[in-house]
Design an enzyme around this catalytic site. Structure first.
Site, short mmCIF file in Angstrom:
data_model
loop_
_atom_site.label_atom_id
_atom_site.label_comp_id
_atom_site.label_asym_id
_atom_site.label_seq_id
_atom_site.Cartn_x
_atom_site.Cartn_y
_atom_site.Cartn_z
N ASP A 161 0.82 -1.21 0.00
CA ASP A 161 0.00 0.00 0.00
C ASP A 161 0.86 1.25 0.00
OD1 ASP A 161 -2.60 1.48 0.42
OD2 ASP A 161 -1.53 2.06 2.25
N ARG A 168 -0.27 6.63 -6.60
CA ARG A 168 -1.62 7.19 -6.82
C ARG A 168 -1.61 8.69 -6.57
NH1 ARG A 168 -5.03 4.31 -2.67
NH2 ARG A 168 -6.69 5.66 -3.46
#
Length: 452
Positions: A161, A168
């Site tokens: 993540d 992102r």
């Protein structure tokens, strides 16, 4: 790993198999996939979406990419709370010790602020000496003995993540429902609580601006959490104006201590109860009204504050919760803002206040930016209060006098008194549990709905 076949398949709108998703996450974790291919796949997901099965598979793979905590041998039930981020949101600082002193364990995995939203870790680290990077053994020991501990996402928890979120953030792929769900839940599942309450912020100061979009995210979070056997409830709360009177790290920590003393703004206490009651009910059961009464008692008699002080001391923090300033270093510069006219104090725009605090040094524009623990804004009156011209209505705190003065000047238009009072907005918008979504206004409606 060559991600090109996955990129092409997702670009066509095809569903990826669990095996393909496992391989993708493994390549993200071990560095074998290049950033440009990861970014291309993320963009394809943004445009084509993911099925529920894909979202669950991605969450599972990300959670399994690092260490996972197992609390099954703990003699008390575990529960955690996650907020989607807001301005002035210091509720986690109150909820963890409150719920812990009432019989549940809260292994709280917290984050840092980014952009105009604040982070729990930044608030905690305004306490001299406090450590939020704890090894697994120390983290477990604190949860076992005190019922809660505050830690940040370490290198070992959901490392996939960390890399995906960084990409992102710089490729315009943050706002994707399956990517948001997998990012939130992979870390929570790895941290190991058996139940989870989501505080899903809605409004101008949240990344979910309207309730319809928020409900889509809430339903996806509940469904995916359920796939891992986690009971999950979503409480939708308003984020148009800052929460409470304090924004910034030291100011919010001091307001949290006020709440733990049984003081502070009534709307904040209502939100604390609106989240604490479902946390306790999911963890150990009980009548909602009785649980609310337990929470009230623990705040008013000092038990929650004492537990908070114990936890912070155990994590190395040096502070004195009996003092109004908790013994924390005072800001070097302050600037007082006074009302420009008689009237009613309006609720300032949460995002605008958050952005002012970033400029003041209380937040960060980039993940690597440092924050000024003393910087922030303290509102001296509640929204909707009648004020007189010249009355002190806000105080800007900073380490630099010129910054404080510029912030006060920019803040003034947001706090221009209105000639007539605007109706107060209810802090609660709704709740979603196994019975579906229910619109709410006040805490009494939440408790009554839980009791049915």
């Amino acid at each position: 790993m060559n991600l090109l076949p996955l990129i092409v398949a997702k670009r066509r709108g095809e569903a990826l198999s669990a095996a393909a998703i496992d391989a993708f996450v493994a390549a993200v974790s071990d560095g074998s996939a290049p950033d440009y291919q990861i970014s291309a796949l993320l963009m394809a997901i943004v445009f084509q979406g993911m099925t529920e099965a894909e979202t669950t598979a991605l969450t599972r793979a990300m959670a399994a990419s690092g260490e996972q905590h197992d609390w099954s041998t703990l003699p008390r039930p575990t529960v955690d709370k996650h907020s989607t981020g807001g301005v002035g949101d210091k509720l986690s600082l109150v909820l963890a010790p409150l719920v812990a002193c009432l019989g549940a364990a809260v292994p709280m995995l917290s984050g840092r602020g980014l952009g105009f939203t604040g982070g729990t870790l930044d608030k905690l680290e305004s306490v001299p000496g406090l450590a939020t990077r704890l090894d697994t053994a120390r983290f477990r020991r604190l949860v076992e003995t005190l019922g809660c501990a505050f830690i940040g996402q370490s290198e070992g928890i959901a490392p996939a993540d960390r890399r995906l979120y960084a990409l992102r953030d710089v490729t315009g792929t943050v706002e994707s429902l399956p990517l948001i769900v997998s990012s939130i839940l992979s870390k929570k599942i790895a941290a190991g609580p058996s139940a989870l309450v989501i505080d899903l912020k809605v409004g101008r100061g949240a990344f979910m601006p309207d309730l319809e979009a928020a409900r889509a995210l809430g339903a996806a979070l509940r469904h995916t959490a359920g796939a891992f056997g986690r009971r999950c409830e979503v409480v939708y709360t308003r984020m148009d104006a800052p929460l409470g009177r304090a924004v910034g790290n030291r100011p919010e920590l001091l307001e949290a201590i006020q709440l733990l003393r049984g003081q502070g703004p009534a709307t904040l206490r209502e939100l604390v109860l609106a989240l604490a009651v479902p946390m306790l009910r999911l963890a150990r059961g009980g009548d909602p009204n009785a649980l609310a009464a337990e929470c009230d008692a623990a705040l008013d008699d000092g038990r929650a504050l004492a537990r908070f002080a114990e936890v912070l001391a155990a994590q190395g923090g040096r502070m004195d919760v009996t003092r109004d300033d908790a013994g924390l270093p005072a800001p070097a510069a302050t600037e007082t803002l006074r009302a420009a006219a008689d009237g009613v104090l309006p609720a300032p725009d949460a995002r605008a206040v958050g952005e002012l605090c970033v400029a003041l040094g209380a937040g960060r524009a980039r993940a690597e930016d440092a924050v000024d623990p003393a910087a922030g804004i303290v509102f001296l009156e509640d929204w909707g209060a009648s004020v007189r011209a010249g009355q002190a209505i806000a105080r800007v705190e900073a380490s630099d006098a010129s910054r404080a003065a510029r912030c006060a000047e920019a803040l003034a238009p947001l706090l221009t008194p209105d000639p007539v009072a605007a109706p107060a907005s209810a802090p609660l918008l709704g709740v979603e549990d196994e019975r579906g979504f229910r619109a709410l206004g006040r805490l009494s409606e939440l408790l009554g709905g839980m009791g049915r």
